[in-house]
Design a protein around this motif. Structure first.
Motif, PDB file in Angstrom:
ATOM      1  N   GLY A 240       0.822  -1.197   0.000  1.00 53.50           N
ATOM      2  CA  GLY A 240       0.000   0.000   0.000  1.00 53.50           C
ATOM      3  C   GLY A 240       0.861   1.253   0.000  1.00 53.50           C
ATOM      4  O   GLY A 240       0.587   2.221  -0.719  1.00 53.50           O
ATOM      5  N   ALA A 241       1.913   1.252   0.799  1.00 58.23           N
ATOM      6  CA  ALA A 241       2.816   2.405   0.856  1.00 58.23           C
ATOM      7  C   ALA A 241       3.450   2.676  -0.502  1.00 58.23           C
ATOM      8  O   ALA A 241       3.585   3.835  -0.922  1.00 58.23           O
ATOM      9  CB  ALA A 241       3.902   2.162   1.901  1.00 58.23           C
ATOM     10  N   LEU A 242       3.838   1.623  -1.194  1.00 57.78           N
ATOM     11  CA  LEU A 242       4.479   1.805  -2.502  1.00 57.78           C
ATOM     12  C   LEU A 242       3.563   2.491  -3.496  1.00 57.78           C
ATOM     13  O   LEU A 242       4.034   3.202  -4.391  1.00 57.78           O
ATOM     14  CB  LEU A 242       4.923   0.447  -3.057  1.00 57.78           C
ATOM     15  CG  LEU A 242       6.062  -0.252  -2.302  1.00 57.78           C
ATOM     16  CD1 LEU A 242       6.293  -1.641  -2.875  1.00 57.78           C
ATOM     17  CD2 LEU A 242       7.342   0.575  -2.352  1.00 57.78           C
ATOM     18  N   ARG A 243       2.250   2.303  -3.355  1.00 61.23           N
ATOM     19  CA  ARG A 243       1.324   2.944  -4.296  1.00 61.23           C
ATOM     20  C   ARG A 243       1.309   4.453  -4.127  1.00 61.23           C
ATOM     21  O   ARG A 243       0.920   5.183  -5.043  1.00 61.23           O
ATOM     22  CB  ARG A 243      -0.083   2.384  -4.121  1.00 61.23           C
ATOM     23  CG  ARG A 243      -0.211   0.892  -4.302  1.00 61.23           C
ATOM     24  CD  ARG A 243       0.416   0.404  -5.587  1.00 61.23           C
ATOM     25  NE  ARG A 243      -0.277   0.899  -6.770  1.00 61.23           N
ATOM     26  CZ  ARG A 243       0.005   0.526  -8.018  1.00 61.23           C
ATOM     27  NH1 ARG A 243       0.962  -0.345  -8.237  1.00 61.23           N
ATOM     28  NH2 ARG A 243      -0.666   1.018  -9.027  1.00 61.23           N
ATOM     29  N   ALA A 244       1.711   4.945  -2.955  1.00 63.45           N
ATOM     30  CA  ALA A 244       1.820   6.393  -2.763  1.00 63.45           C
ATOM     31  C   ALA A 244       3.126   6.944  -3.334  1.00 63.45           C
ATOM     32  O   ALA A 244       3.311   8.153  -3.400  1.00 63.45           O
ATOM     33  CB  ALA A 244       1.718   6.741  -1.277  1.00 63.45           C
ATOM     34  N   MET A 245       4.033   6.043  -3.718  1.00 60.92           N
ATOM     35  CA  MET A 245       5.291   6.368  -4.383  1.00 60.92           C
ATOM     36  C   MET A 245       6.260   7.212  -3.559  1.00 60.92           C
ATOM     37  O   MET A 245       6.824   8.197  -4.042  1.00 60.92           O
ATOM     38  CB  MET A 245       5.012   7.039  -5.736  1.00 60.92           C
ATOM     39  CG  MET A 245       4.254   6.146  -6.703  1.00 60.92           C
ATOM     40  SD  MET A 245       3.890   6.932  -8.289  1.00 60.92           S
ATOM     41  CE  MET A 245       5.564   7.169  -8.924  1.00 60.92           C
ATOM     42  N   PRO A 246       6.509   6.843  -2.298  1.00 66.45           N
ATOM     43  CA  PRO A 246       7.632   7.476  -1.591  1.00 66.45           C
ATOM     44  C   PRO A 246       8.945   7.032  -2.230  1.00 66.45           C
ATOM     45  O   PRO A 246       8.993   6.025  -2.945  1.00 66.45           O
ATOM     46  CB  PRO A 246       7.490   6.933  -0.170  1.00 66.45           C
ATOM     47  CG  PRO A 246       6.838   5.590  -0.352  1.00 66.45           C
ATOM     48  CD  PRO A 246       5.900   5.759  -1.514  1.00 66.45           C
ATOM     49  N   GLY A 247      10.012   7.767  -1.935  1.00 64.41           N
ATOM     50  CA  GLY A 247      11.292   7.411  -2.538  1.00 64.41           C
ATOM     51  C   GLY A 247      11.796   6.054  -2.092  1.00 64.41           C
ATOM     52  O   GLY A 247      12.299   5.262  -2.901  1.00 64.41           O
ATOM     53  N   LEU A 248      11.669   5.753  -0.788  1.00 65.96           N
ATOM     54  CA  LEU A 248      12.167   4.496  -0.231  1.00 65.96           C
ATOM     55  C   LEU A 248      11.198   3.985   0.829  1.00 65.96           C
ATOM     56  O   LEU A 248      10.522   4.764   1.509  1.00 65.96           O
ATOM     57  CB  LEU A 248      13.550   4.694   0.412  1.00 65.96           C
ATOM     58  CG  LEU A 248      14.723   5.031  -0.525  1.00 65.96           C
ATOM     59  CD1 LEU A 248      15.924   5.478   0.296  1.00 65.96           C
ATOM     60  CD2 LEU A 248      15.068   3.843  -1.402  1.00 65.96           C
ATOM     61  N   VAL A 249      11.158   2.676   0.969  1.00 68.92           N
ATOM     62  CA  VAL A 249      10.388   2.028   2.038  1.00 68.92           C
ATOM     63  C   VAL A 249      11.279   0.970   2.679  1.00 68.92           C
ATOM     64  O   VAL A 249      11.855   0.127   1.985  1.00 68.92           O
ATOM     65  CB  VAL A 249       9.103   1.363   1.513  1.00 68.92           C
ATOM     66  CG1 VAL A 249       8.408   0.592   2.631  1.00 68.92           C
ATOM     67  CG2 VAL A 249       8.165   2.399   0.912  1.00 68.92           C
ATOM     68  N   THR A 250      11.385   1.018   4.004  1.00 64.72           N
ATOM     69  CA  THR A 250      12.100  -0.003   4.765  1.00 64.72           C
ATOM     70  C   THR A 250      11.123  -0.668   5.715  1.00 64.72           C
ATOM     71  O   THR A 250      10.363   0.019   6.410  1.00 64.72           O
ATOM     72  CB  THR A 250      13.259   0.610   5.573  1.00 64.72           C
ATOM     73  OG1 THR A 250      14.231   1.148   4.666  1.00 64.72           O
ATOM     74  CG2 THR A 250      13.935  -0.450   6.437  1.00 64.72           C
ATOM     75  N   VAL A 251      11.137  -1.990   5.737  1.00 65.84           N
ATOM     76  CA  VAL A 251      10.238  -2.749   6.609  1.00 65.84           C
ATOM     77  C   VAL A 251      11.057  -3.474   7.664  1.00 65.84           C
ATOM     78  O   VAL A 251      12.015  -4.187   7.347  1.00 65.84           O
ATOM     79  CB  VAL A 251       9.413  -3.778   5.797  1.00 65.84           C
ATOM     80  CG1 VAL A 251       8.531  -4.606   6.734  1.00 65.84           C
ATOM     81  CG2 VAL A 251       8.573  -3.077   4.742  1.00 65.84           C
ATOM     82  N   PHE A 252      10.669  -3.310   8.915  1.00 65.51           N
ATOM     83  CA  PHE A 252      11.230  -4.072  10.030  1.00 65.51           C
ATOM     84  C   PHE A 252      10.144  -5.014  10.545  1.00 65.51           C
ATOM     85  O   PHE A 252       9.019  -4.576  10.843  1.00 65.51           O
ATOM     86  CB  PHE A 252      11.664  -3.148  11.161  1.00 65.51           C
ATOM     87  CG  PHE A 252      12.777  -2.204  10.793  1.00 65.51           C
ATOM     88  CD1 PHE A 252      14.097  -2.620  10.836  1.00 65.51           C
ATOM     89  CD2 PHE A 252      12.497  -0.912  10.387  1.00 65.51           C
ATOM     90  CE1 PHE A 252      15.130  -1.759  10.494  1.00 65.51           C
ATOM     91  CE2 PHE A 252      13.517  -0.031  10.038  1.00 65.51           C
ATOM     92  CZ  PHE A 252      14.837  -0.463  10.085  1.00 65.51           C
ATOM     93  N   THR A 253      10.461  -6.293  10.631  1.00 66.47           N
ATOM     94  CA  THR A 253       9.480  -7.273  11.091  1.00 66.47           C
ATOM     95  C   THR A 253      10.156  -8.223  12.079  1.00 66.47           C
ATOM     96  O   THR A 253      11.387  -8.180  12.259  1.00 66.47           O
ATOM     97  CB  THR A 253       8.878  -8.037   9.899  1.00 66.47           C
ATOM     98  OG1 THR A 253       7.772  -8.826  10.333  1.00 66.47           O
ATOM     99  CG2 THR A 253       9.911  -8.922   9.212  1.00 66.47           C
ATOM    100  N   THR A 254       9.372  -9.058  12.728  1.00 70.78           N
ATOM    101  CA  THR A 254       9.972  -9.958  13.718  1.00 70.78           C
ATOM    102  C   THR A 254      10.824 -11.014  13.015  1.00 70.78           C
ATOM    103  O   THR A 254      10.636 -11.307  11.831  1.00 70.78           O
ATOM    104  CB  THR A 254       8.898 -10.651  14.561  1.00 70.78           C
ATOM    105  OG1 THR A 254       8.111 -11.501  13.719  1.00 70.78           O
ATOM    106  CG2 THR A 254       8.002  -9.646  15.253  1.00 70.78           C
ATOM    107  N   GLU A 255      11.733 -11.582  13.764  1.00 71.56           N
ATOM    108  CA  GLU A 255      12.666 -12.550  13.180  1.00 71.56           C
ATOM    109  C   GLU A 255      11.928 -13.746  12.581  1.00 71.56           C
ATOM    110  O   GLU A 255      12.300 -14.241  11.507  1.00 71.56           O
ATOM    111  CB  GLU A 255      13.659 -13.015  14.245  1.00 71.56           C
ATOM    112  CG  GLU A 255      14.768 -13.905  13.707  1.00 71.56           C
ATOM    113  CD  GLU A 255      15.813 -14.218  14.755  1.00 71.56           C
ATOM    114  OE1 GLU A 255      16.765 -14.957  14.430  1.00 71.56           O
ATOM    115  OE2 GLU A 255      15.683 -13.729  15.897  1.00 71.56           O
ATOM    116  N   ARG A 256      10.869 -14.201  13.229  1.00 72.18           N
ATOM    117  CA  ARG A 256      10.152 -15.374  12.734  1.00 72.18           C
ATOM    118  C   ARG A 256       9.298 -15.047  11.508  1.00 72.18           C
ATOM    119  O   ARG A 256       9.029 -15.922  10.686  1.00 72.18           O
ATOM    120  CB  ARG A 256       9.290 -15.971  13.848  1.00 72.18           C
ATOM    121  CG  ARG A 256      10.123 -16.527  15.003  1.00 72.18           C
ATOM    122  CD  ARG A 256       9.275 -17.159  16.070  1.00 72.18           C
ATOM    123  NE  ARG A 256       8.686 -18.415  15.635  1.00 72.18           N
ATOM    124  CZ  ARG A 256       7.902 -19.173  16.402  1.00 72.18           C
ATOM    125  NH1 ARG A 256       7.615 -18.773  17.648  1.00 72.18           N
ATOM    126  NH2 ARG A 256       7.402 -20.306  15.952  1.00 72.18           N
TER     127      ARG A 256
END
Length: 472
Positions: A240-256
């Protein structure tokens, strides 16, 4: 600009102010009829049979003018003087649309006898009904049925939304609510706390990108999302974030959750969260909450996100599971904060019930904002409500019940945060938020018009593309 939500008395005063300028009632009714006909054409196809039930008042005149603007349709106009005779007309009708122009906002007494039988015949017909200004039998101030009311598929109301049409009791009668704002009336002389969003509000937004722009120009969104069993929320929020077209997106998620999330995202940078992780230097906004509901979400992660909410000067959006552990109190001066609860989450934030939230959504938005230091609240649902502790509140005009699928809120949170990450779009944060909400709902409307079933991935594909690539 958005239109105010008004009362019947205010509508009458607005009309009188218009007639005083020399504008004729007929010219306004013709434009109202044309607006109604545009919706009727959308709801039918060439060769379709349409039954127009027109009462003796101006509501009936609007319906009659609409009937003149339905080329290619087989239109039958019934000027209803005897409701008993009209019952027979309804029962033998086998077409695809009925236009309800029986009673308008002037109805002030409960219906009885043959009128109730006519409304019952309409509601039992299983033919979609298009209501003119207000479903016949509905009190446009209170939202209560006067004996009974037509259950419309769509209601096209004229000038501005009447307050009763927004009551929870009115929803089963109004169906989808649309506003024909430009029907030749003078500018509305009233302002209200509550306002209806129009698509025209977003003319020129988002603005054109600078020709020398690059990915550093358009911001960097950091997303903290996803956990064991809930990795899809992180994926949908990022997409969803990519559809707004920011320059960069970084995702942090749990190890599992990391392997599942990383495997489904090519464009964003995906990392397993570790204690003490720093935001990227170029980070311009943060989203956290989608999918942070699994057993593998560390308490340290929650505490660090609480710290971001309380201390970071960056815009922060909190959604889903995070709403249950957000702190109350002040946030940094000038820092943008947005929460996106559905009614159940809002009830949890306020220590009340969903029923009480739905009974007074304005109060819910105001109170949640006060508790969160005056930030923005997006109270999701039918006509999503956007606002803060003070100032105007805005009802969203797009969207439909097919958004009631898991992941819809994740997509919205990502899309909103992706826009908020872009400094060039933040001149009017309220407009940015309202646009994200409207675009999310509009994408769902376009999808629902063109196909029977769709998924969250279809919604992601449609976001920002509803006027391109064959979506509209």
């Amino acid at each position: 600009m958005p239109t105010p939500v008004i009362t019947i008395a205010q509508m009458r005063e607005w009309e009188r102010a218009t007639w005083a300028t020399g504008v004729s009632e007929e010219s306004v009714m013709r434009r109202a009829g044309a607006a109604l006909a545009k919706v009727a054409l959308r709801m039918t196809s060439p060769g379709s049979e349409v039954l127009v039930l027109a009462g003796k008042g101006h509501n009936g005149d609007d319906a009659r003018f609409a009937a003149e603007e339905l080329p290619g349709r087989l239109v039958r106009v019934v000027n209803v003087k005897d409701p008993a005779a009209a019952v027979a007309q309804v029962k033998c009708f086998s077409g695809v649309l009925i236009v309800d122009g029986l009673f308008g906002i002037g109805l002030s007494r409960p219906l009885a006898g043959d009128w109730l039988r006519l409304l019952a015949a309409l509601n039992e017909s299983r033919v979609p009904i298009l209501a003119v200004d207000v479903p016949s039998g509905l009190d446009a101030d209170t939202g209560e049925a006067l004996g009974d009311a037509v259950r419309a598929a769509v209601t096209v109301t004229f000038g501005a939304v009447k307050q009763g049409l927004l009551c929870a009791t009115a929803a089963r009668f109004t169906g989808r609510l649309e506003v024909a704002a430009d029907i030749g009336l003078v500018p509305c002389p009233f302002k209200s706390e509550l306002n209806w969003t129009l698509p025209e509000d977003f003319a020129g937004f988002p603005p054109p990108r600078p020709v020398d722009g690059h990915k550093g120009t358009f911001g960097h969104l950091a997303i903290f999302a996803g956990s064991l069993g809930y990795h899809g929320a992180a994926v949908l929020a990022a997409r969803g974030a990519l559809r707004a077209m920011p320059g960069l997106v970084t995702v942090f998620t749990t190890e599992r959750a990391y392997p599942a999330v990383a495997a489904q995202l090519a464009q964003p940078m995906v990392h397993p969260w570790m204690a003490g992780v720093k935001l990227p230097e170029s980070c311009s906004a943060v989203l956290f909450g989608p999918g942070l509901a699994g057993p593998d979400v560390p308490e340290r992660l929650r505490s660090e996100l609480v710290g971001l909410w309380s201390e970071s000067p960056l815009p922060v959006v909190a959604d889903a599971s995070a709403l249950a552990w957000l702190p109350t109190g002040r946030t940094p001066s000038g820092a943008v904060r947005v929460v996106t609860p559905h009614p159940g989450e809002a009830a949890g934030m306020l220590g009340t019930t969903t029923v009480e939230v739905l009974a007074d959504r304005i109060r819910a938005v105001r109170e949640i904002s006060r508790l969160g230091g005056g930030g923005w609240v997006v109270l999701k649902g039918r006509h999503t409500l956007v606002g803060r502790a003070e100032g105007s509140l805005f009802l969203n005009s797009s969207g439909n019940p097919r958004l009631g699928q898991g992941g819809s809120g994740d997509v919205l949170a990502g899309y909103l945060a992706g826009a908020l990450a872009q400094p060039l779009l933040r001149a009017d944060v309220g407009l940015l938020i309202r646009h994200a909400v409207w675009e999310h709902g509009h994408a769902a409307d376009v999808l629902s018009d063109r196909q029977g079933a769709w998924t969250m991935m279809d919604l992601v594909d449609a976001l920002g593309n509803t006027t391109r690539l064959g979506f509209a």
